[in-house]
Design a protein around this motif. Structure first.
Motif, PDB file in Angstrom:
ATOM      1  N   GLU A  55       0.789  -1.200   0.010  1.00  0.00           N
ATOM      2  CA  GLU A  55       0.023  -0.119  -0.142  1.00  0.00           C
ATOM      3  C   GLU A  55       1.014   1.366  -0.138  1.00  0.00           C
ATOM      4  OE1 GLU A  55      -3.111   2.133  -0.465  1.00  0.00           O
ATOM      5  OE2 GLU A  55      -3.197   0.080  -0.265  1.00  0.00           O
ATOM      6  N   ALA A  82       2.226   1.671  -3.567  1.00  0.00           N
ATOM      7  CA  ALA A  82       1.009   2.184  -4.567  1.00  0.00           C
ATOM      8  C   ALA A  82       0.954   3.695  -3.975  1.00  0.00           C
ATOM      9  CB  ALA A  82      -0.299   1.543  -4.181  1.00  0.00           C
ATOM     10  N   GLU A  93       1.395   6.812  -7.005  1.00  0.00           N
ATOM     11  CA  GLU A  93       0.095   7.785  -6.946  1.00  0.00           C
ATOM     12  C   GLU A  93       0.636   9.336  -6.832  1.00  0.00           C
ATOM     13  OE1 GLU A  93      -3.817   5.174  -6.167  1.00  0.00           O
ATOM     14  OE2 GLU A  93      -2.919   6.248  -4.405  1.00  0.00           O
ATOM     15  N   GLU A  99      -3.763   7.748 -15.800  1.00  0.00           N
ATOM     16  CA  GLU A  99      -4.066   6.435 -15.702  1.00  0.00           C
ATOM     17  C   GLU A  99      -3.038   5.357 -15.691  1.00  0.00           C
ATOM     18  OE1 GLU A  99      -5.998   3.558 -19.316  1.00  0.00           O
ATOM     19  OE2 GLU A  99      -6.859   5.578 -19.393  1.00  0.00           O
ATOM     20  N   GLU A 140      -2.487   5.285 -12.002  1.00  0.00           N
ATOM     21  CA  GLU A 140      -3.596   4.285 -11.241  1.00  0.00           C
ATOM     22  C   GLU A 140      -3.398   2.879 -11.811  1.00  0.00           C
ATOM     23  OE1 GLU A 140      -7.162   5.824 -12.541  1.00  0.00           O
ATOM     24  OE2 GLU A 140      -6.926   7.741 -11.210  1.00  0.00           O
ATOM     25  N   GLN A 141      -2.826   2.573 -12.894  1.00  0.00           N
ATOM     26  CA  GLN A 141      -2.517   1.062 -13.104  1.00  0.00           C
ATOM     27  C   GLN A 141      -1.555   0.563 -12.323  1.00  0.00           C
ATOM     28  OE1 GLN A 141      -2.317   1.331 -17.384  1.00  0.00           O
ATOM     29  NE2 GLN A 141      -4.454   1.132 -17.763  1.00  0.00           N
ATOM     30  N   ASP A 150      -2.461  -0.059  -8.731  1.00  0.00           N
ATOM     31  CA  ASP A 150      -3.325  -0.999  -8.547  1.00  0.00           C
ATOM     32  C   ASP A 150      -2.369  -2.327  -8.797  1.00  0.00           C
ATOM     33  OD1 ASP A 150      -5.759   0.405  -8.457  1.00  0.00           O
ATOM     34  OD2 ASP A 150      -6.397   0.223 -10.375  1.00  0.00           O
ATOM     35  N   ARG A 207      -0.876  -2.863  -5.617  1.00  0.00           N
ATOM     36  CA  ARG A 207      -1.972  -3.450  -4.717  1.00  0.00           C
ATOM     37  C   ARG A 207      -2.050  -4.700  -4.765  1.00  0.00           C
ATOM     38  NH1 ARG A 207      -4.090   1.669  -5.379  1.00  0.00           N
ATOM     39  NH2 ARG A 207      -3.883   3.164  -3.405  1.00  0.00           N
ATOM     40  N   LYS A 208      -2.415  -5.218  -6.166  1.00  0.00           N
ATOM     41  CA  LYS A 208      -2.653  -6.710  -6.249  1.00  0.00           C
ATOM     42  C   LYS A 208      -1.512  -7.420  -6.071  1.00  0.00           C
ATOM     43  CE  LYS A 208      -6.098  -5.905  -9.992  1.00  0.00           C
ATOM     44  NZ  LYS A 208      -6.465  -6.054 -11.438  1.00  0.00           N
TER      45      LYS A 208
END
Length: 97
Positions: A51, A54, A58, A66, A69-70, A73, A76-77
């Motif tokens: 996190e 991430a 950001e 975009e 954000e990808q 993400d 995070r994944k």
């Protein structure tokens, strides 16, 4: 009557002793629980670090929002997948008791 009472007491004592974990068994369970707790803690730390990475992605705010954000993400994944794997290992460790 006295013999049957003595036999009942002996049987009860045997059942009580057989139902108790030995010192070694208690130690083994304690070690397994500590290992599982350590894996759970590692999973939480992995999730927290993912996190943070991430959030750092950001915070960069490049021209293309975009892609940020990808990337966030994806962090995070990946962190959640690693944490879930550690949690599964913790559960498997607990099931060895």
């Amino acid at each position: 009557m006295k013999i049957s009472f003595s036999l009942c007491l002996a049987a009860l004592a045997t059942l009580m002793v057989a139902g108790c974990d030995s010192k070694e068994e208690r130690n083994r369970k304690t070690v397994l629980e500590k290992q599982a707790d350590a894996l759970d803690a590692q999973a939480a730390a992995t999730r927290k670090a993912a996190e943070a990475r991430a959030d750092a992605v950001e915070a960069q705010k490049p021209l293309v929002k975009e892609s940020i954000e990808q990337a966030a993400d994806a962090e995070r994944k990946a962190g959640n997948a690693a944490a879930e794997n550690l949690e599964k290992r913790a559960e498997a460790t607990r099931e060895q008791k």
